[in-house]
Design a protein around this motif. Structure first.
Motif, PDB file in Angstrom:
ATOM      1  N   VAL A  15      37.274  46.053  26.423  1.00  0.00           N
ATOM      2  CA  VAL A  15      36.633  45.124  25.502  1.00  0.00           C
ATOM      3  C   VAL A  15      36.838  45.671  24.098  1.00  0.00           C
ATOM      4  O   VAL A  15      36.464  46.820  23.814  1.00  0.00           O
ATOM      5  CB  VAL A  15      35.128  44.983  25.802  1.00  0.00           C
ATOM      6  CG1 VAL A  15      34.436  44.175  24.709  1.00  0.00           C
ATOM      7  CG2 VAL A  15      34.914  44.347  27.168  1.00  0.00           C
ATOM      8  N   THR A  17      35.937  44.658  20.272  1.00  0.00           N
ATOM      9  CA  THR A  17      35.337  43.775  19.286  1.00  0.00           C
ATOM     10  C   THR A  17      36.106  43.905  17.975  1.00  0.00           C
ATOM     11  O   THR A  17      36.742  44.919  17.699  1.00  0.00           O
ATOM     12  CB  THR A  17      33.864  44.104  19.047  1.00  0.00           C
ATOM     13  OG1 THR A  17      33.761  45.390  18.412  1.00  0.00           O
ATOM     14  CG2 THR A  17      33.087  44.118  20.358  1.00  0.00           C
ATOM     15  N   GLY A  41      37.319  40.400  21.394  1.00  0.00           N
ATOM     16  CA  GLY A  41      36.101  39.857  20.828  1.00  0.00           C
ATOM     17  C   GLY A  41      36.298  39.526  19.361  1.00  0.00           C
ATOM     18  O   GLY A  41      36.956  40.261  18.632  1.00  0.00           O
ATOM     19  N   TYR A  42      35.729  38.407  18.924  1.00  0.00           N
ATOM     20  CA  TYR A  42      35.843  38.006  17.529  1.00  0.00           C
ATOM     21  C   TYR A  42      34.608  37.213  17.147  1.00  0.00           C
ATOM     22  O   TYR A  42      33.946  36.613  17.998  1.00  0.00           O
ATOM     23  CB  TYR A  42      37.096  37.157  17.302  1.00  0.00           C
ATOM     24  CG  TYR A  42      37.029  35.785  17.945  1.00  0.00           C
ATOM     25  CD1 TYR A  42      36.685  34.663  17.184  1.00  0.00           C
ATOM     26  CD2 TYR A  42      37.267  35.609  19.303  1.00  0.00           C
ATOM     27  CE1 TYR A  42      36.586  33.406  17.771  1.00  0.00           C
ATOM     28  CE2 TYR A  42      37.179  34.362  19.890  1.00  0.00           C
ATOM     29  CZ  TYR A  42      36.843  33.256  19.118  1.00  0.00           C
ATOM     30  OH  TYR A  42      36.751  32.022  19.701  1.00  0.00           O
ATOM     31  N   GLN A  67      34.370  34.673  21.782  1.00  0.00           N
ATOM     32  CA  GLN A  67      33.630  34.712  20.525  1.00  0.00           C
ATOM     33  C   GLN A  67      32.271  35.357  20.734  1.00  0.00           C
ATOM     34  O   GLN A  67      31.556  35.032  21.681  1.00  0.00           O
ATOM     35  CB  GLN A  67      33.458  33.287  19.978  1.00  0.00           C
ATOM     36  CG  GLN A  67      32.985  33.213  18.539  1.00  0.00           C
ATOM     37  CD  GLN A  67      31.483  33.349  18.383  1.00  0.00           C
ATOM     38  OE1 GLN A  67      30.732  33.060  19.312  1.00  0.00           O
ATOM     39  NE2 GLN A  67      31.051  33.792  17.214  1.00  0.00           N
ATOM     40  N   ALA A  68      31.917  36.289  19.850  1.00  0.00           N
ATOM     41  CA  ALA A  68      30.599  36.922  19.918  1.00  0.00           C
ATOM     42  C   ALA A  68      30.311  37.636  18.609  1.00  0.00           C
ATOM     43  O   ALA A  68      31.130  38.411  18.120  1.00  0.00           O
ATOM     44  CB  ALA A  68      30.519  37.919  21.075  1.00  0.00           C
ATOM     45  N   VAL A  76      26.615  39.353  22.837  1.00  0.00           N
ATOM     46  CA  VAL A  76      27.360  40.526  23.292  1.00  0.00           C
ATOM     47  C   VAL A  76      27.222  40.692  24.810  1.00  0.00           C
ATOM     48  O   VAL A  76      28.188  41.015  25.501  1.00  0.00           O
ATOM     49  CB  VAL A  76      26.910  41.788  22.545  1.00  0.00           C
ATOM     50  CG1 VAL A  76      27.557  43.033  23.136  1.00  0.00           C
ATOM     51  CG2 VAL A  76      27.256  41.670  21.064  1.00  0.00           C
ATOM     52  N   LEU A  79      29.546  38.346  26.311  1.00  0.00           N
ATOM     53  CA  LEU A  79      30.919  38.846  26.188  1.00  0.00           C
ATOM     54  C   LEU A  79      31.248  39.793  27.332  1.00  0.00           C
ATOM     55  O   LEU A  79      32.302  39.688  27.976  1.00  0.00           O
ATOM     56  CB  LEU A  79      31.071  39.550  24.835  1.00  0.00           C
ATOM     57  CG  LEU A  79      32.333  40.376  24.589  1.00  0.00           C
ATOM     58  CD1 LEU A  79      33.547  39.478  24.524  1.00  0.00           C
ATOM     59  CD2 LEU A  79      32.200  41.177  23.290  1.00  0.00           C
TER      60      LEU A  79
END
Length: 251
Positions: A15, A17, A41-42, A67-68, A76, A79
């Motif tokens: 993962v 971010t 993650g974005y 998206q988070a 989160v 995610l």
């Protein structure tokens, strides 16, 4: 890159971010090219996130974009849920999402300070919390600080303070995960040629910063991605609870 380098992360899930641009995107691509399935993650810019995914899959990797906002604990958690549902678990967590604001301490709008610390401090804490709960044995968490914590340049007071908090969490979390076979480290880049770094700087300022390290150049996102790849690999698993200043030799 050797054959071992390109296959050592097969079966692992990462993962990342802030994975849609800059250092985060380079990290996502590097881990994907090493065989890991990557969750990009974005928080904004879905097109850029999908481009990051496409680059990984075009090279033969597996990736999805989710998206988070890292300051939102529910987002989160979702995610990480998506990572587990899609790929079966989580082995690597890299929190490359962050925010920067430059100003003399005397002049900084406190609303900007609050936003900065919400992302860099609370956001790191939220992602680290989920990593601590979900990382499988053999896994790794990597946070991001900045070498400006050490260089202490003017106008970086709020940013350096937020990154100092990230460094303070590092060994604490490593010790809290005793017995789990999970490492926790923080990477503190020096001047690195990203849009975030270059924004608002003159050519003269950029050149001066490029000449500051003994290697006399700016770092690249790929330089930092290689450091993260090592820290999250089996070869780097004996490094734990450390802050690594990847900055070409700056103080």
């Amino acid at each position: 890159m050797t054959d071992t380098d390109t296959t050592r992360a097969i079966g692992r899930v990462a993962v990342v971010t802030g994975g849609s641009r800059g250092i985060g995107r380079a990290v996502a691509h590097r881990l994907g090219s090493g065989g890991a399935a990557v969750v990009v993650g974005y928080v904004a810019g879905a097109a850029a996130a999908e481009e990051a995914v496409s680059a990984i899959t075009a090279a033969g990797g597996r990736a999805i974009a989710v998206q988070a906002d890292i300051t939102d604990e529910d987002a989160v958690a979702a995610l990480f849920d998506q990572a587990e549902e899609t790929f079966g678990g989580v082995d690597v967590v890299v929190n490359a999402a962050g925010r920067m604001a430059l100003s003399p301490i005397a002049d900084l709008d406190l609303a900007v300070l609050d936003q900065l610390h919400r992302t860099n401090v609370r956001g790191t804490f939220v992602v680290a919390q989920q990593a601590a709960r979900r990382l499988r044995a053999g896994g790794s968490f990597v946070g991001f600080s900045s070498s400006v914590v050490g260089t202490q340049f003017p106008e970086y007071g709020a940013y350096a303070a937020s990154k100092g908090a990230v460094e303070a969490m590092t060994m604490v979390l490593a010790r809290e995960l005793r017995g789990r076979d999970v490492t926790v480290n923080t990477v503190a880049p020096g001047p690195t040629a990203t849009d975030l770094f270059l924004e608002g700087k003159t050519e003269e300022q950029v050149e001066a910063l490029a000449m500051a390290p003994p290697l006399q150049r700016l770092g690249t996102p790929e330089d930092i991605a290689e450091v993260v790849a090592f820290l999250t690999s089996p070869e780097g698993h004996w490094v734990n609870g450390q802050v690594l200043r990847a900055n070409g030799g700056m103080i």
